[in-house]
Design a protein around this motif. Structure first.
Motif, PDB file in Angstrom:
ATOM      1  N   ASP A  90      35.702  46.047  32.574  1.00  0.00           N
ATOM      2  CA  ASP A  90      35.641  45.561  33.492  1.00  0.00           C
ATOM      3  C   ASP A  90      35.363  44.284  34.368  1.00  0.00           C
ATOM      4  OD1 ASP A  90      36.202  48.304  34.757  1.00  0.00           O
ATOM      5  OD2 ASP A  90      33.808  49.275  34.341  1.00  0.00           O
ATOM      6  N   ASP A  91      34.571  43.701  34.067  1.00  0.00           N
ATOM      7  CA  ASP A  91      34.021  42.279  34.297  1.00  0.00           C
ATOM      8  C   ASP A  91      34.910  41.471  34.497  1.00  0.00           C
ATOM      9  OD1 ASP A  91      31.678  43.070  35.248  1.00  0.00           O
ATOM     10  OD2 ASP A  91      30.665  42.974  33.114  1.00  0.00           O
ATOM     11  N   ILE A  92      35.450  41.718  32.883  1.00  0.00           N
ATOM     12  CA  ILE A  92      37.384  40.545  32.706  1.00  0.00           C
ATOM     13  C   ILE A  92      37.925  41.137  33.548  1.00  0.00           C
ATOM     14  CG2 ILE A  92      38.804  40.260  30.726  1.00  0.00           C
ATOM     15  CD1 ILE A  92      37.219  41.025  28.730  1.00  0.00           C
ATOM     16  N   ARG A  93      38.645  41.897  33.580  1.00  0.00           N
ATOM     17  CA  ARG A  93      39.450  42.636  34.823  1.00  0.00           C
ATOM     18  C   ARG A  93      38.607  42.302  36.219  1.00  0.00           C
ATOM     19  NH1 ARG A  93      38.792  48.132  34.568  1.00  0.00           N
ATOM     20  NH2 ARG A  93      40.139  47.558  32.560  1.00  0.00           N
ATOM     21  N   ASN A  94      37.757  42.475  36.491  1.00  0.00           N
ATOM     22  CA  ASN A  94      37.715  41.425  37.624  1.00  0.00           C
ATOM     23  C   ASN A  94      38.089  39.991  37.737  1.00  0.00           C
ATOM     24  OD1 ASN A  94      36.509  43.915  38.616  1.00  0.00           O
ATOM     25  ND2 ASN A  94      35.374  43.772  38.977  1.00  0.00           N
ATOM     26  N   ALA A  95      36.972  39.142  36.769  1.00  0.00           N
ATOM     27  CA  ALA A  95      37.369  37.929  36.151  1.00  0.00           C
ATOM     28  C   ALA A  95      39.075  36.942  36.325  1.00  0.00           C
ATOM     29  CB  ALA A  95      36.386  37.146  35.024  1.00  0.00           C
ATOM     30  N   LEU A  96      39.411  38.202  36.149  1.00  0.00           N
ATOM     31  CA  LEU A  96      41.070  37.428  36.022  1.00  0.00           C
ATOM     32  C   LEU A  96      41.691  38.158  37.112  1.00  0.00           C
ATOM     33  CD1 LEU A  96      41.487  38.356  32.202  1.00  0.00           C
ATOM     34  CD2 LEU A  96      41.061  36.343  33.414  1.00  0.00           C
ATOM     35  N   ASP A  97      41.498  38.840  38.195  1.00  0.00           N
ATOM     36  CA  ASP A  97      42.190  38.453  38.926  1.00  0.00           C
ATOM     37  C   ASP A  97      41.815  37.731  40.222  1.00  0.00           C
ATOM     38  OD1 ASP A  97      43.386  40.916  40.680  1.00  0.00           O
ATOM     39  OD2 ASP A  97      41.728  42.233  41.811  1.00  0.00           O
ATOM     40  N   PRO A  98      42.932  37.309  40.528  1.00  0.00           N
ATOM     41  CA  PRO A  98      43.591  36.518  41.521  1.00  0.00           C
ATOM     42  C   PRO A  98      42.767  36.634  43.346  1.00  0.00           C
ATOM     43  CG  PRO A  98      46.003  36.761  40.608  1.00  0.00           C
ATOM     44  CD  PRO A  98      43.939  37.898  40.083  1.00  0.00           C
TER      45      PRO A  98
END
Length: 144
Positions: A90-98
């Motif tokens: 979830d953290d990775i997905r949120n970090a990569l979400d522009p």
């Protein structure tokens, strides 16, 4: 079970069944097919219960659908509620979400466009060269 079977296909199968078996035998065939499906489901349920009883009480809420790879990965690896592995996806997905960063940039541009105070106004730019006074003219006596 069959997501691609629509109303035209079912209608075609019904007409084909009437033509193959006739209107007299069709109800008997439908009853025997329904009975066969019930028997197969009962055998499947009894086999599942037998496996659950052999596994023991710790597997009493074991679901056979969890053995499907896609369901297994979704349930045990990708969930973020703490029951499965917490890989920080979830953290990775949120970090990569522009979207968040684009929203911040859009807000900054919107506030800059709405700001009409004198300090926000850029100095006027002219395309004319500034006239130099003669004493400021560049002169190199060694160049002549």
């Amino acid at each position: 079970m069959f997501p691609d079977v629509g109303l035209p296909e079912l209608f075609t199968l019904a007409i084909l069944a009437v033509l193959l078996f006739g209107p007299d035998k069709l109800p008997e065939i439908i009853q025997s097919a329904a009975e066969f499906v019930r028997k197969v489901r009962a055998m499947s349920d009894s086999a599942k219960e037998g496996i659950r009883s052999e596994l023991g009480p710790e597997f009493k809420d074991f679901e056979f659908e969890d053995l499907r790879p896609r369901t297994f990965v979704r349930k045990h690896v990708l969930d973020g509620d703490g029951t499965g592995l917490d890989l920080g996806l979830d953290d990775i997905r949120n970090a990569l979400d522009p979207r968040r960063e684009l929203a911040e940039v859009a807000d900054a541009v919107r506030t800059a466009a709405e700001d009409t105070s004198p300090r926000a106004a850029a100095p006027a730019v002219t395309l004319e060269k500034a006239a130099r006074r003669p004493e400021e003219a560049a002169f190199d006596p060694d160049a002549t």
